[in-house]
Write an enzyme that holds these catalytic residues in place. Structure first.
Site, PDB file in Angstrom:
ATOM      1  NE  ARG A  39      -3.836  -1.947   0.258  1.00 46.52           N
ATOM      2  CZ  ARG A  39      -4.231  -3.430  -0.083  1.00 46.52           C
ATOM      3  NH1 ARG A  39      -3.025  -3.665  -1.197  1.00 46.52           N
ATOM      4  NH2 ARG A  39      -5.266  -4.409   0.021  1.00 46.52           N
ATOM      5  CD  GLU A  53       0.130   4.146  -6.539  1.00 41.82           C
ATOM      6  OE1 GLU A  53       0.876   3.900  -5.797  1.00 41.82           O
ATOM      7  OE2 GLU A  53      -1.293   4.188  -6.766  1.00 41.82           O
ATOM      8  CG  HIS A 108      -0.059   0.808  -7.917  1.00 40.80           C
ATOM      9  ND1 HIS A 108      -0.399   1.231  -6.801  1.00 40.80           N
ATOM     10  CD2 HIS A 108      -0.136  -0.468  -6.915  1.00 40.80           C
ATOM     11  CE1 HIS A 108      -1.592  -0.034  -5.756  1.00 40.80           C
ATOM     12  NE2 HIS A 108      -1.893  -1.014  -5.946  1.00 40.80           N
TER      13      HIS A 108
END
Length: 204
Positions: free
Chosen positions: A117, A146, A165
């Site tokens: 995370r 992000e 990610h």
């Protein structure tokens, strides 16, 4: 193995980069897993296959379950951080797991991995630790924001390897997600959908 740096060296004529002997092996190294859920356990299994000694810190997992997988339960996170060669984060939620104090406990040769995370690491403290060579390197699949701002200091840090990610975004993953979504729709109509999969169940 500094794959990115070695790729760039190989394609730009810097073949002598190989003579730096700056890659390290996994065999015999200690991996500390923070969070020992489904993914943390899978990481432990893979790490042990590479000959790593695996420790895990998770106050909610009994020592017997870790021992059954060949993993040592770290009773104290501070001493475990100090002994680890690699630290891999697998705790849920977005709270800071590795702040400046925790990073300072680690060896200057240690490597941090976060594919869990964003926000689990104090990114400014991590950047400072890497630039000051208080840590060897970091591998990050997630960040607090992000996509990150292009002036984020970590983006220019030569000791970090990034991915956007997408650690779990594979062809196989896309197929599994599609099949799971279809199966969940069918289970809903059949009245056997698992309750834990329902969001806002109080409104259904």
């Amino acid at each position: 193995r500094r794959t990115v740096a070695h790729h760039l060296a190989s394609t730009t004529g810097n073949w002598n980069e190989r003579n730096r002997f700056d890659a390290v092996e996994l065999d015999g190294k200690t991996l500390l897993i923070l969070g020992f859920g489904r993914i943390g356990r899978r990481v432990a299994e893979l790490a042990r296959a590479f000959g790593m000694k695996v420790e895990a810190f998770d106050p909610f997992v009994p020592v017997e379950q870790m021992r059954a997988l060949g993993v040592v339960r770290a009773a104290d996170v501070s001493s475990a951080l100090a002994a680890a060669d690699y630290v891999s984060i697998h705790q849920p939620g977005g709270q800071v797991v590795l702040g400046a104090a925790e990073l300072a406990m680690m060896k200057p040769t240690a490597i941090v991995v976060n594919a869990a995370r964003g926000g689990a690491i104090d990114e400014i403290a991590l950047d400072a630790a890497l630039r000051n060579r208080a840590l060897r390197a970091a591998a990050l699949d997630v960040l607090r924001d992000e996509p990150p701002s292009q002036d984020h200091p970590l983006l220019s840090n030569p000791h970090v390897t990034f991915s956007p990610h997408n650690a779990g975004l594979t062809e196989e993953c896309a197929m599994r997600m599609s099949l799971a979504a279809a199966q969940n729709i069918l289970d809903c109509f059949d009245g056997c959908l698992k309750p834990g999969l329902v969001v806002n169940s109080q409104q259904v």
